[in-house]
Design an enzyme around this catalytic site. Sequence first.
Site, PDB file in Angstrom:
ATOM      1  N   ARG A 129      33.276  16.922  30.974  1.00 45.16           N
ATOM      2  CA  ARG A 129      32.250  17.769  31.595  1.00 45.16           C
ATOM      3  C   ARG A 129      30.956  17.867  30.797  1.00 45.16           C
ATOM      4  O   ARG A 129      30.061  18.597  31.196  1.00 45.16           O
ATOM      5  CB  ARG A 129      32.825  19.161  31.876  1.00 45.16           C
ATOM      6  CG  ARG A 129      33.912  19.110  32.933  1.00 45.16           C
ATOM      7  CD  ARG A 129      34.370  20.473  33.411  1.00 45.16           C
ATOM      8  NE  ARG A 129      35.321  20.292  34.496  1.00 45.16           N
ATOM      9  CZ  ARG A 129      36.636  20.106  34.317  1.00 45.16           C
ATOM     10  NH1 ARG A 129      37.151  20.104  33.093  1.00 45.16           N
ATOM     11  NH2 ARG A 129      37.425  19.927  35.351  1.00 45.16           N
ATOM     12  N   GLY A 189      46.159  21.512  29.813  1.00 44.89           N
ATOM     13  CA  GLY A 189      47.553  21.136  29.644  1.00 44.89           C
ATOM     14  C   GLY A 189      48.579  22.158  30.068  1.00 44.89           C
ATOM     15  O   GLY A 189      49.768  21.976  29.803  1.00 44.89           O
ATOM     16  N   GLU A 191      49.966  22.680  32.752  1.00 43.04           N
ATOM     17  CA  GLU A 191      50.964  22.113  33.664  1.00 43.04           C
ATOM     18  C   GLU A 191      52.059  21.339  32.928  1.00 43.04           C
ATOM     19  O   GLU A 191      53.008  20.866  33.553  1.00 43.04           O
ATOM     20  CB  GLU A 191      50.282  21.202  34.685  1.00 43.04           C
ATOM     21  CG  GLU A 191      49.433  21.933  35.706  1.00 43.04           C
ATOM     22  CD  GLU A 191      48.136  22.476  35.125  1.00 43.04           C
ATOM     23  OE1 GLU A 191      47.613  23.458  35.679  1.00 43.04           O
ATOM     24  OE2 GLU A 191      47.646  21.918  34.113  1.00 43.04           O
ATOM     25  N   TRP A 239      39.836  25.378  29.844  1.00 39.67           N
ATOM     26  CA  TRP A 239      39.139  24.120  30.064  1.00 39.67           C
ATOM     27  C   TRP A 239      37.746  24.215  30.673  1.00 39.67           C
ATOM     28  O   TRP A 239      37.154  23.188  31.015  1.00 39.67           O
ATOM     29  CB  TRP A 239      39.998  23.173  30.893  1.00 39.67           C
ATOM     30  CG  TRP A 239      40.621  23.734  32.136  1.00 39.67           C
ATOM     31  CD1 TRP A 239      41.768  24.466  32.221  1.00 39.67           C
ATOM     32  CD2 TRP A 239      40.157  23.580  33.479  1.00 39.67           C
ATOM     33  NE1 TRP A 239      42.044  24.779  33.530  1.00 39.67           N
ATOM     34  CE2 TRP A 239      41.081  24.237  34.311  1.00 39.67           C
ATOM     35  CE3 TRP A 239      39.060  22.928  34.056  1.00 39.67           C
ATOM     36  CZ2 TRP A 239      40.929  24.287  35.700  1.00 39.67           C
ATOM     37  CZ3 TRP A 239      38.914  22.971  35.440  1.00 39.67           C
ATOM     38  CH2 TRP A 239      39.836  23.647  36.243  1.00 39.67           C
ATOM     39  N   ASN A 257      46.077  29.615  33.980  1.00 38.44           N
ATOM     40  CA  ASN A 257      47.335  30.128  34.540  1.00 38.44           C
ATOM     41  C   ASN A 257      48.491  30.054  33.547  1.00 38.44           C
ATOM     42  O   ASN A 257      48.488  29.236  32.630  1.00 38.44           O
ATOM     43  CB  ASN A 257      47.704  29.324  35.779  1.00 38.44           C
ATOM     44  CG  ASN A 257      47.789  27.837  35.479  1.00 38.44           C
ATOM     45  OD1 ASN A 257      46.766  27.166  35.396  1.00 38.44           O
ATOM     46  ND2 ASN A 257      48.997  27.311  35.302  1.00 38.44           N
ATOM     47  N   ASP A 299      49.116  30.004  40.388  1.00 40.99           N
ATOM     48  CA  ASP A 299      48.119  29.165  39.709  1.00 40.99           C
ATOM     49  C   ASP A 299      46.710  29.716  39.895  1.00 40.99           C
ATOM     50  O   ASP A 299      45.748  28.958  40.044  1.00 40.99           O
ATOM     51  CB  ASP A 299      48.207  27.717  40.225  1.00 40.99           C
ATOM     52  CG  ASP A 299      47.385  26.743  39.373  1.00 40.99           C
ATOM     53  OD1 ASP A 299      47.124  27.045  38.202  1.00 40.99           O
ATOM     54  OD2 ASP A 299      47.003  25.674  39.889  1.00 40.99           O
ATOM     55  N   ASP A 301      44.449  30.566  38.069  1.00 39.46           N
ATOM     56  CA  ASP A 301      43.729  30.199  36.878  1.00 39.46           C
ATOM     57  C   ASP A 301      42.358  30.897  36.825  1.00 39.46           C
ATOM     58  O   ASP A 301      41.609  30.845  37.784  1.00 39.46           O
ATOM     59  CB  ASP A 301      43.595  28.677  37.037  1.00 39.46           C
ATOM     60  CG  ASP A 301      42.991  27.973  35.894  1.00 39.46           C
ATOM     61  OD1 ASP A 301      41.973  28.450  35.413  1.00 39.46           O
ATOM     62  OD2 ASP A 301      43.536  26.924  35.517  1.00 39.46           O
TER      63      ASP A 301
END
Length: 558
Positions: A129, A189, A191, A239, A257, A299, A301
């Site tokens: 990004r 990360g 997940e 992130w 999350n 999720d 997040d």
Amino acid sequence: MRRLLFGAVVAALAPWGVAQAQTAADLAKGQNDTKNVLNYGMGYDLQRYSKLTKINKGNVGKLVPLWHYSLDDNRAEESQPIVHNGIIYITTHAATMAIEAKSGKQLWKTKIEYPPEVPRIVCCGIINRGVAIYDGKLFRTTLDAQVQALDAKTGKQLWKTKAAEFKEGYSMTVAPLVADGVVITGMSGAEFGTRGFIDGYNPQTGERMWRTYSVPMPGEPGGDTWPGDTAKLGGGSTWITGSYDPETKTVYWGIGNPGPFNAAVRKGDNLYTDSVLALDPQTGKIKWHYQFSPNDPFDYDSVAEMVLATINVGGKPTKVIINANRNGFFYVIDRATGKPIAANKYIAEVNWASGVDLKTGRPIETDVARKARAGEQVEVQPSLLGGKNWQPMSYDPTKNLAFANTLNFGLNYKSVPQEWKVGEWYLGIDLTLGFAFKPNTPRGYLKAIDPMTGKSKWQAPSDIPRFSGVLSTAGGVVFTGQLTGEFEAFDSDTGKKLWEFKTGSGIEGQPVTWEQDGVQYVAVTSGIGGVYSIFAGDERLAAVPPGGSLWVFGLPRQ
């Protein structure tokens, strides 16, 4: 003669000599610097608003591409350009480039090398990004969880520091933040059963100065919100780049999350997931936190941009954070205390909670959330992609309106048992059930939202949801882009589309604008491949070719 020699030396060094003098004071004034784009979010406040008016609602229809540059990459392009003294700095997952802003000429390109197995442990797109700029250096993260510093003049690597082990599921896509002389980074990360953190680095040496974990262990403050040893795999990715208030020296950073999605295995609030943290940039110490979605199964997040603004609350100008949360509620938070001031729905359907109790700050959950935790199958609104995903919104302080690309679909949700294995997905839900799309209904809207009420002044529908960032200007124009490749301009007062241009691929980038030698430029990256195109199964995107490029637009030259 001495004056002539001095002038010749200065001319020979420009723009590089000036670039080397770029300072913390410059970063602090970034939101008002119309000749450069020095910050992620176009300012420490992340407002993505420009005071420029040369391109305005009266002439934006004449906008033309001035040049475009191939990024030599077929992955998703979400990088935000940084512009300093006529030089654009842009990234892909595989390279960092410096480009002349007027001509599109490449000045240098530094490639990133990482092991070929790295993409296997990346959740939702092979991306980067962008960079941060400070003291003649550029800072970026790499997909194999490392932080890198480059010389802004040459692209030469100055240092590289390993933040985490990618084989354990860690990766990095975030654009760093330089605050109070510290390079601050987050990670991805959740997940994969990782434990999230935020790091602070010495910009000169790359030495890590501090690490603040987003998931506390037993015995640490908040550790009692995780049962047993579940915090070790608790997620809490970081992130998206935080915002920064130089006056109070406070960084505001969103936390992702918890892991796994199956909330039954981690009963408790699960701090500090789905929260915003107020941090001291020198030490990483947490000043306060606010949690949006305790014990989140969906999720939801909360990494997305924590925009800093001053708005009237009860007739009194108040310094706040505004956040279009993934859980479907638009929050206004007192940024001195972390107390919620307002929290209202900003999308049409939110069924997991009926509202937010401002006294406790907690959502008022419905049977949908309770049934989901009990293992029943439910249709939840919004989906795990949220009411808004990562794509950053813009805030116009003169209109007190936030312009955000929102989503309009749900998820068929059912939790399942999940065993953790290193480097493998750790979700605990049945993904085969898929999204709950409504027939003949737009899947997304660009909305002009009142932060205090969550209500929209206007909305522009899109059959395929927009996943581009948003830019607004004092010229009354809102810029954004479509996954089908159109770069668009809207009237900020009415939502009327004023202009569009078809780029070569889907737009998931972050538009910016600046002025150079009396000319206003607008730039955005194009290149499809992010989370919606990966997971939504939208056949309409099959005809959108991959291929990354940077586009720069302006009014026709006289």
